[in-house]
Design an enzyme around this catalytic site. Sequence first.
Site, PDB file in Angstrom:
ATOM      1  N   SER A 245     -10.429  -0.869   6.980  1.00  0.00           N
ATOM      2  CA  SER A 245      -9.455  -0.250   5.588  1.00  0.00           C
ATOM      3  C   SER A 245      -8.517  -1.950   4.978  1.00  0.00           C
ATOM      4  O   SER A 245      -8.249  -1.905   3.318  1.00  0.00           O
ATOM      5  CB  SER A 245      -8.875   0.387   5.880  1.00  0.00           C
ATOM      6  OG  SER A 245      -9.269   1.881   5.720  1.00  0.00           O
TER       7      SER A 245
ATOM      8  N   LYS B   9       0.604  -0.891   0.358  1.00  0.00           N
ATOM      9  CA  LYS B   9       0.131  -0.009  -0.126  1.00  0.00           C
ATOM     10  C   LYS B   9       0.739   1.202   0.230  1.00  0.00           C
ATOM     11  O   LYS B   9       1.803   1.144   0.641  1.00  0.00           O
ATOM     12  CB  LYS B   9      -0.928  -0.175   1.218  1.00  0.00           C
ATOM     13  CG  LYS B   9      -1.939   1.144   1.243  1.00  0.00           C
ATOM     14  CD  LYS B   9      -2.413   1.223   2.615  1.00  0.00           C
ATOM     15  CE  LYS B   9      -3.713   1.384   3.044  1.00  0.00           C
ATOM     16  NZ  LYS B   9      -4.874   1.491   3.878  1.00  0.00           N
TER      17      LYS B   9
ATOM     18  N   SER C 229      -9.960   1.256   2.752  1.00  0.00           N
ATOM     19  CA  SER C 229      -8.959   2.401   1.710  1.00  0.00           C
ATOM     20  C   SER C 229      -8.040   1.705   1.717  1.00  0.00           C
ATOM     21  O   SER C 229      -7.186   2.627   0.250  1.00  0.00           O
ATOM     22  CB  SER C 229      -7.824   3.538   3.215  1.00  0.00           C
ATOM     23  OG  SER C 229      -7.611   2.857   3.741  1.00  0.00           O
TER      24      SER C 229
END
Lengths: 484, 488
Positions: A178, A79, A154
């Site tokens: 997330s 990420k 997210s």
Amino acid sequence: MSNWHQRSLTEVSQALAAGQVTSTTLTEMCLSRIEAHSKLNAFLHVDAAGAKAAAQSSDQRRAKGAALSPLDGVPLALKDLIITEGVPTTAASKILAGYLPPYDGAMPRRLKAAGAVILGKTNLDEFAMGSSGVYSAFGPTLNPWDQARVPGGSSSGSAVAVAAGLCFGALGTDTGGSIRQPASLTGILGLKPTYSRVSRAGTIAFASSLDQVGPFGRSASDLAIQLQVIAGHDPEDSTSSSAPVPDYSANLGRGLSGLKVGVPSEYFVAGMDPGVEQVVQAGLEVLREQGATLVPISLPHTQYALSVYYVLCTAEASSNLARYDGLRYGVRAQEKELRRLYAATRHQGFGHEVQRRIVLGTFVLSAGYYDAYYGRAQKVRSLIRQDFERAFQEVDLIATPTSPVTAWKLDERQTDPLSMYLADVYTLAVNLAGIPGLSMPAGFAAGLPVGLQLLGPWFGEPELLRAAAAFERATVHAQARPPE
Amino acid sequence: MSAPSSLAEALLHYEVVIGLEVHAQLKTQSKLFSPAANVYDPDHPNAHVTPYCLGLPGVLPVLNQAVVEMAVRAGLALSCQIRERSVWSRKQYFYPDLPKGYQISQYDQPICEHGHLQIQGDDGQPRPIGITRIHIEEDAGKSVHVEGAPFSLVDYNRAGVPLIEIVSEPDLRSAQEASRYLKALRAVLMTLEVCDGNMEEGSFRCDANVSIRPRGTLPFGTRCELKNINSFRFVEQAIEFEIVRHARVLSEGGKIELETRLFDSAKKETRSMRSKEEAHDYRYFPDPDLPPLQLPAGLVARLQADLPELPAKKLERYLSLGVPEEAAQTFVEERDVALFFDQALVARPEVAVGLSHLIKGEVLRELKDQPAAIRDAKLKPADLAELVALREADRISSTQQKKLLQGLWRGEPLAQLLAAEGSQIDDEAALQAIVDEVIAGAPAEVEKFRSGKTQVMGFLVGQAMKKSGGKAKPPLLKALFEKKLNGG
């Protein structure tokens, strides 16, 4: 063999060990798949050269029988909230566009030491603030099951990269869901470890008391192999736990018999998509069939979790994001006077959702409001934690839906922040309590993946993984792959 | 009441109330939360920084344990209660020298509270000054404003250097008391070796909260916070300026505004920096990156037992040795001078008084305004003590003492200097020759002496001294003259 991209991390790890495939082959396949699926917008930056070099080194090690770990040579994605030396790190924010960190965070350091190949950096909601993947300054990530829909967030890019077979595992971060929610919406597994289990050093902070890095995978074993490498004490993170790290792969075959699984009444309420509820109920039935005892439980303070979460996470975010002022790094607005420079840089650099949370967080910490909001939220947070403490005196695990809905259309919920916040209603209490949570594929509703969430007591990752592995053996959901 | 035109007039009607906030940099190897070196190095800006010091994305604080011990030692020396569990908080504001947008500090649960420091009041009596609290925090970087340039520069070498902030109660009642409190506090921290007390380099800094009230009344007036007062002299000047300013405003029926004021040392006046309305809302909250600071069991007791002799005790001891008060006070205010004096005393405890005179006089004069430079001087305390002992035993003259001291400053060993100097000194035969020579060359004076005018002895000894090149000992010469002239 041409279908490597449909395999799990565990399978390719075994194939690498057996010499059936090279890391270079897998890496090049991943790189070309990333390019072929660039429309999904899962990656913000691909480090092809770095990945190929790492693959080559890994192949040399494997050839000498000197593999560093089961992850040696396995192509993974990070990420873009995770700091990587010399590789752009943006948090999907304009304010960090082009930023090249001068150091590696704890995650890439551990992965590199284990021999993993890091393909690149994945898309996310800006600064991890969002549940859709739409709030990225560099365009939304698309759900491979239906490209008109969001993949959740997210950690949108990491989830999609694994779901679409662009890599074999990926790290995300989970502050209020997330990792688990996008795993649920894209039909894969995702684990948020116990707070303090994985170092936060070198991962851009959103809400420090809630953030936790964790893995995505296509099986419980995939999660175990990745967690094994990233878990453990880090002297650079003062909140990191020094509890010993167990062998996460050891008990995956033990099955569910004898386990008591709590089903909290507060998590099965109006507002849940009926299709989702059906899949979740069927999933609970599978757990029972496999030998678990389902126990109705109550987590009475659940209803306050959403408010508490948004007070605390915005307060911490308003502080953590103060450093992005355009002075030392990142993008700087063209203004001469200092106050205007700050204002213009942050106004132009941050997206609306980030600005909304900074303003909210600044407000709840302001003189005269602190006690009513931040102080009170901390007290209720303790009550929520106590709910789980009590529950885990009675049960071994807790099972709930991961998300009340399946993936929604890209343009839905955009204008209503509150409905977006509600997407995390089943996941965020877990972060407030600090316990581990896992989402696993439980089936489909109207053709879209639905996740079942398992929660464990503090440091209960081995039990979570064991239950997920048993569920996986009893069902076919984790084998499903999205259309190419 | 008419507007006062002088400090004396203002003080006739008003009493000043002062509280001081002192920021002392701790002398650790590395910074408070990062392994970067803690050094003062303005010639190499941004040379002593890590990603943490710059507030880069993803960095986390890791506490330097050495800081904790230093802060606790300071607290114990100032008779504070030590909190076994204190909390780190973030103090938030935007400024270029604050890289994270917040300073890690301690807010509602500081490590030390409720202490005091004894000073000498204006009436000469000892007065305890309350210490409200001591907390640990990070220093900020340094903004460098380039004259005429459309930009400023920031040096982050100082960013993250450990500070303790020592907040006094509003117990001080004159500019001089404030200055004495600062000197006493600095002496304590330097004696503990937790701070180098260098006001010029900013390792010991002070802000003053000043208000006045009509004499004989209790309620405090509105205070102003004075900044940029980084010398004992400036502290006094700034406070005295404020006393007169407040008195004028009040006697003209005006109101003092709660504000922060900056001292201009060139103009010797203060001017408004920011008003109450512009004051920051620091939005303190507990830092989620750091667990509460829990002191290990037994630490406080161990540090208490290990405390060195503090300045107040040292002063008492010096006075009991007969050292004059002014010298004793000077020594305890400069840790390195006291250390030097103590080392010299070890060698020659019996010459304490003479030694104190020599140090307070010639030695400190030689060091000019830098008494701490005695630490790096080549002058050795034991040699200095020996020099005093030689003089007091009349084995050398004061002229010789001066000359030998010069050699000691150059780092030459006393024994060697004495050898070079002294082959003739104790050589009675050599001196006898000089005495005989003088007697032969001054028949008139010899006659006078023999006729009872013994005051010519001074002249004769002087002549002999000249011939010896200042190396002879006058008492010995005198004895030889007397022997010769009386005995024949």
